[in-house]
Design an enzyme around this catalytic site. Structure first.
Site, PDB file in Angstrom:
ATOM      1  N   ASN A  10       3.992  12.805  -0.219  1.00 56.06           N
ATOM      2  CA  ASN A  10       4.447  11.519   0.498  1.00 56.06           C
ATOM      3  C   ASN A  10       4.399  10.506  -0.430  1.00 56.06           C
ATOM      4  OD1 ASN A  10       4.647   9.446   2.253  1.00 56.06           O
ATOM      5  ND2 ASN A  10       2.706   9.463   3.083  1.00 56.06           N
ATOM      6  N   TRP A  11       5.583  10.011  -0.955  1.00 59.13           N
ATOM      7  CA  TRP A  11       5.938   9.060  -1.743  1.00 59.13           C
ATOM      8  C   TRP A  11       5.630   7.710  -1.586  1.00 59.13           C
ATOM      9  CZ3 TRP A  11      11.051  10.764  -4.668  1.00 59.13           C
ATOM     10  CH2 TRP A  11      10.837  12.257  -5.373  1.00 59.13           C
ATOM     11  N   LYS A  12       5.344   7.523  -0.032  1.00 62.46           N
ATOM     12  CA  LYS A  12       5.336   6.066   0.609  1.00 62.46           C
ATOM     13  C   LYS A  12       6.468   5.149   0.076  1.00 62.46           C
ATOM     14  CE  LYS A  12       0.495   7.415   1.351  1.00 62.46           C
ATOM     15  NZ  LYS A  12      -0.935   7.048   1.205  1.00 62.46           N
ATOM     16  N   HIS A  98       1.359   8.827  10.341  1.00 59.18           N
ATOM     17  CA  HIS A  98       0.484   8.658   9.333  1.00 59.18           C
ATOM     18  C   HIS A  98      -0.342   7.350   9.617  1.00 59.18           C
ATOM     19  CE1 HIS A  98      -0.836   7.498   5.231  1.00 59.18           C
ATOM     20  NE2 HIS A  98      -0.391   8.669   5.073  1.00 59.18           N
ATOM     21  N   GLU A 100      -1.222   4.895   7.994  1.00 54.84           N
ATOM     22  CA  GLU A 100      -0.406   3.562   7.594  1.00 54.84           C
ATOM     23  C   GLU A 100       0.336   3.028   8.801  1.00 54.84           C
ATOM     24  OE1 GLU A 100       0.673   4.712   3.696  1.00 54.84           O
ATOM     25  OE2 GLU A 100      -1.401   4.937   3.262  1.00 54.84           O
ATOM     26  N   GLU A 170      -6.080  13.653   7.730  1.00 54.70           N
ATOM     27  CA  GLU A 170      -6.136  12.821   6.563  1.00 54.70           C
ATOM     28  C   GLU A 170      -7.141  11.827   7.104  1.00 54.70           C
ATOM     29  OE1 GLU A 170      -2.280  12.503   4.060  1.00 54.70           O
ATOM     30  OE2 GLU A 170      -2.024  11.250   5.697  1.00 54.70           O
ATOM     31  N   GLY A 176      -6.072   7.168  -0.900  1.00 54.72           N
ATOM     32  CA  GLY A 176      -5.836   5.965  -1.701  1.00 54.72           C
ATOM     33  C   GLY A 176      -7.182   5.409  -2.072  1.00 54.72           C
ATOM     34  N   SER A 216      -6.640  11.586  -1.318  1.00 53.39           N
ATOM     35  CA  SER A 216      -7.138  11.579  -2.518  1.00 53.39           C
ATOM     36  C   SER A 216      -7.190  13.206  -3.231  1.00 53.39           C
ATOM     37  CB  SER A 216      -8.686  10.942  -2.575  1.00 53.39           C
ATOM     38  OG  SER A 216      -8.534   9.627  -2.282  1.00 53.39           O
TER      39      SER A 216
END
Ligand code: 13P
Length: 254
Positions: A10-12, A98, A100, A170, A176, A216
């Protein structure tokens, strides 16, 4: 049939077009290092076509995935992307719900559920994310939170559809932060999720669903996660931005 492990990057909202192309080319070229593992790259939406073309040009089986979509096929939804558009540019996967998206953009389980159904209807494999916050874990609510998220995000899916879904556990506190869940903490929740899937469909269906861990994940902690019986892959953020690290993680799941 044993489950095929699946590792997705997931490159975000990172990289630019040249670096996206470069990273995709590097992963495609070295894909053989993680033979047998399904690999997926999820670049920002504007780079999907570039990354898709790079993967296709390399005749690579590395899959292309989006990070989000709307649950509508087309229409007056300024700024949104429709499932058929993702298919049109070569996506086979889409990350949904996700944390986020849930915390920064207010996505609810009901919205994730509608998106999961729309993704499946369009022929996309949804990677549905669930996970508790630190406060929820410390309050002993992990199982309750994850149960609600799984049940409500996947409600009403047919067993055939459910079997195609990838679930990503997650824990929000691990994303992160460099604070990875211990393999035992992750396994406990993965086993819970598989039990919930058995209730939603059947034990046979639950046995087919891939459950990824995310938060992570790095090359040096991937093997201990991969050794757990219900951890079938990883959804990787930061470490997916370097080909070495991404492939190092993928290798652990081979
Ligand atoms: P990190 O790997 O950077 O912790 O991110 C995990 C994640 O959110 C993947 O979707």
């Amino acid at each position: 049939m044993p489950r095929t492990t699946i590792v997705a990057g997931n490159w975000k909202m990172n990289l630019d077009r040249a670096r996206a192309r470069e990273l995709a080319a590097a992963v495609a070229a070295r894909r053989g290092e993680a033979a047998g593992v399904e690999l997926v790259l999820c670049p920002p939406a504007v780079y999907l076509e570039t990354v898709g073309a790079t993967l296709a040009g390399a005749k690579s089986d590395v899959g292309l995935g989006a990070q989000n979509m709307l649950d509508k096929p087309s229409g007056a939804f300024t700024g949104e992307v429709a499932p058929p558009m993702l298919v049109d540019v070569g996506c086979r996967y889409v990350i949904l719900g996700h944390s986020e998206r849930r915390t920064l953009f207010g996505e609810t389980d009901a919205a994730v559920n509608a998106k999961a159904k729309a993704a499946l209807a369009a022929g996309l494999v949804p990677i549905v994310c669930v996970g508790e916050t630190l406060a929820e874990r410390e309050a002993g609510k992990t199982a309750a939170v994850v149960t609600t998220q799984v049940q409500d995000s996947l409600a009403g899916l047919s067993p055939t559809d459910l079997e195609k879904v990838v679930v990503a556990y997650e824990p929000v506190w691990a994303i992160g932060t460099g604070k990875v869940a211990t393999p035992e903490q992750a396994q406990e929740v993965h086993a819970l999720i598989r039990g919930l899937l058995a209730h939603l469909a059947s034990p046979a269906v639950a046995a087919q669903v891939r459950i990824q861990y995310g938060g992570s994940v790095k090359p040096d902690n991937a093997a201990s996660l991969a050794a757990q019986p219900d951890i079938d892959g990883a959804l990787v953020g930061g470490a997916s931005l370097k080909a070495d690290d991404f492939l190092g993680i993928a290798k652990a799941f081979a």
